[in-house]
Write a protein that holds these residues in place. Structure first.
Motif, PDB file in Angstrom:
ATOM      1  N   THR A   1       0.851  -1.186   0.000  1.00  0.00           N
ATOM      2  CA  THR A   1       0.000   0.000   0.000  1.00  0.00           C
ATOM      3  C   THR A   1       0.892   1.244   0.000  1.00  0.00           C
ATOM      4  O   THR A   1       2.082   1.168   0.338  1.00  0.00           O
ATOM      5  CB  THR A   1      -0.892   0.025   1.242  1.00  0.00           C
ATOM      6  OG1 THR A   1      -0.046   0.103   2.411  1.00  0.00           O
ATOM      7  CG2 THR A   1      -1.760  -1.222   1.319  1.00  0.00           C
ATOM      8  N   PRO A   2       0.356   2.398  -0.363  1.00  0.00           N
ATOM      9  CA  PRO A   2       1.174   3.619  -0.321  1.00  0.00           C
ATOM     10  C   PRO A   2       1.811   3.866   1.041  1.00  0.00           C
ATOM     11  O   PRO A   2       2.962   4.310   1.121  1.00  0.00           O
ATOM     12  CB  PRO A   2       0.183   4.718  -0.696  1.00  0.00           C
ATOM     13  CG  PRO A   2      -0.808   4.040  -1.578  1.00  0.00           C
ATOM     14  CD  PRO A   2      -0.965   2.662  -1.006  1.00  0.00           C
TER      15      PRO A   2
ATOM     16  N   ARG B   1       5.818   3.999   1.707  1.00  0.00           N
ATOM     17  CA  ARG B   1       6.559   5.101   2.313  1.00  0.00           C
ATOM     18  C   ARG B   1       7.582   4.576   3.315  1.00  0.00           C
ATOM     19  O   ARG B   1       8.717   5.055   3.377  1.00  0.00           O
ATOM     20  CB  ARG B   1       5.597   6.061   3.011  1.00  0.00           C
ATOM     21  CG  ARG B   1       4.773   6.929   2.101  1.00  0.00           C
ATOM     22  CD  ARG B   1       3.959   7.947   2.884  1.00  0.00           C
ATOM     23  NE  ARG B   1       3.039   8.662   2.004  1.00  0.00           N
ATOM     24  CZ  ARG B   1       1.806   8.255   1.725  1.00  0.00           C
ATOM     25  NH1 ARG B   1       1.340   7.147   2.293  1.00  0.00           N
ATOM     26  NH2 ARG B   1       1.045   8.955   0.913  1.00  0.00           N
TER      27      ARG B   1
ATOM     28  N   GLU C   1       6.769  12.003  -1.618  1.00  0.00           N
ATOM     29  CA  GLU C   1       5.337  12.086  -1.888  1.00  0.00           C
ATOM     30  C   GLU C   1       5.065  12.237  -3.384  1.00  0.00           C
ATOM     31  O   GLU C   1       4.151  11.602  -3.925  1.00  0.00           O
ATOM     32  CB  GLU C   1       4.725  13.260  -1.108  1.00  0.00           C
ATOM     33  CG  GLU C   1       4.688  13.054   0.388  1.00  0.00           C
ATOM     34  CD  GLU C   1       3.945  11.779   0.775  1.00  0.00           C
ATOM     35  OE1 GLU C   1       2.833  11.548   0.255  1.00  0.00           O
ATOM     36  OE2 GLU C   1       4.494  10.996   1.586  1.00  0.00           O
TER      37      GLU C   1
ATOM     38  N   LEU D   1       5.944   8.888  -5.148  1.00  0.00           N
ATOM     39  CA  LEU D   1       4.925   7.874  -4.883  1.00  0.00           C
ATOM     40  C   LEU D   1       3.665   8.144  -5.695  1.00  0.00           C
ATOM     41  O   LEU D   1       3.046   7.212  -6.237  1.00  0.00           O
ATOM     42  CB  LEU D   1       4.586   7.840  -3.395  1.00  0.00           C
ATOM     43  CG  LEU D   1       5.582   7.139  -2.474  1.00  0.00           C
ATOM     44  CD1 LEU D   1       5.162   7.315  -1.013  1.00  0.00           C
ATOM     45  CD2 LEU D   1       5.684   5.657  -2.812  1.00  0.00           C
TER      46      LEU D   1
ATOM     47  N   TYR E   1       2.324   5.320  -8.434  1.00  0.00           N
ATOM     48  CA  TYR E   1       1.040   4.621  -8.374  1.00  0.00           C
ATOM     49  C   TYR E   1       0.129   5.012  -9.535  1.00  0.00           C
ATOM     50  O   TYR E   1      -0.690   4.185  -9.989  1.00  0.00           O
ATOM     51  CB  TYR E   1       0.364   4.865  -7.028  1.00  0.00           C
ATOM     52  CG  TYR E   1       0.913   3.970  -5.938  1.00  0.00           C
ATOM     53  CD1 TYR E   1       0.511   2.644  -5.842  1.00  0.00           C
ATOM     54  CD2 TYR E   1       1.849   4.441  -5.024  1.00  0.00           C
ATOM     55  CE1 TYR E   1       1.023   1.806  -4.847  1.00  0.00           C
ATOM     56  CE2 TYR E   1       2.367   3.620  -4.029  1.00  0.00           C
ATOM     57  CZ  TYR E   1       1.950   2.303  -3.947  1.00  0.00           C
ATOM     58  OH  TYR E   1       2.466   1.474  -2.978  1.00  0.00           O
TER      59      TYR E   1
END
Length: 281
Positions: free
Chosen positions: A187-188, A192, A208, A211, A215
């Protein structure tokens, strides 16, 4: 064989896990069964074996499976070519056949004085008989060297981690005797944390942005090979080394070759960004 002492696996500083993955590893440890791990490339299947070895304080033996690999190759190989060479040109005693018996990864795991982690990587690359032959040897935990008559009996049952990329179906008999876990793509939020493990000093704003772009690209339907975790880590390393502070998904996206590895995917992304006819169709 002596009874192994159960030590619970909880991940490592460099390999982040979740409850489901830890439960699967610990289930395999308790049942003393191979752990079969599936998941798309780049989700850390191979690295899991390294983390298990590190977390449990055990040596790691790697067996990278190829299309020509047989279960017998994992036990031992009789090097007839070297023996023939030595008989013609060497000074050694070619009558001592044991000199030409080379243990494979499975044989090394059986012969080890302490318990080891055995990684059998990409089991689905071999032919259909390989998985069942492999589990037959793991069940017996011993084998005979036919050329010498020596029996090799495992002192400790190895911790076996088997990875598969789903290139072909595995036999039901093989699946029944394994503990199974599918590694979901991070998952994000987990991603991270993974990025922070590899790049602890990278700027938060760059993480950020990277990412977000990552995605967005992964969610494209036309991609043949979606970028993986390892490719994101590499991309951020390149961005940071080049001093790039801002990235966004447009036609000037830097160092795209670190993320996309197929020409068709590069074309598909370019079409989407340009709104071209191939994308609209």
């Amino acid at each position: 064989m002596s009874e192994p002492t159960f030590v619970r696996f909880r991940g490592t500083d460099s390999y982040l896990t979740n409850d489901a993955l830890e439960a699967a590893v610990n289930c395999a440890l308790v049942l003393e069964r191979p752990l079969l791990v599936k998941g798309e490339p780049g989700t850390g299947k191979t690295l899991l074996a390294e983390a298990v070895a590190e977390g449990l304080g055990m040596p790691l033996i790697r067996w990278h499976v190829k299309s020509t690999t047989r279960a017998q190759d994992g036990l031992y190989v009789y090097d007839t070519v070297q023996r023939l060479y030595d008989s013609r040109f060497g000074d050694g005693d070619v009558k001592d056949i044991r000199r030409y018996i080379k243990k494979g990864p499975l044989g090394q795991a059986f012969a080890a004085d302490s318990r080891v982690v055995l990684l059998i990587d990409e089991v689905d690359k071999a032919d259909l008989e390989f998985p069942n032959d492999l589990l037959h040897e793991l069940d017996r935990m011993q084998f005979r060297v036919d050329e010498t008559g020596d029996d090799v009996v495992a002192k400790q049952r190895p911790v076996v981690v088997i990875t598969s990329n789903n290139e072909k179906e595995l036999p039901d008999a093989f699946l029944r005797r394994c503990v199974f876990h599918f590694i979901d793509f991070p998952t994000p939020e987990l991603m991270r944390r993974i990025v922070r493990v590899h790049h602890p000093e990278v700027e938060e704003s760059l993480v950020e942005q990277a990412l977000g772009v990552f995605y967005e690209i992964r969610n494209m339907r036309r991609l043949r090979k979606r970028p993986s975790t390892s490719e994101l880590i590499d991309w951020i390393a390149v961005l940071r080394a080049a001093g790039v502070a801002n990235v966004k998904l447009d036609q000037k996206l830097p160092y795209l070759g670190a993320l996309l590895k197929k020409e068709q995917d590069v074309v598909a992304l370019a079409d989407q960004l340009a709104g071209g006819p191939r994308y609209r169709s």
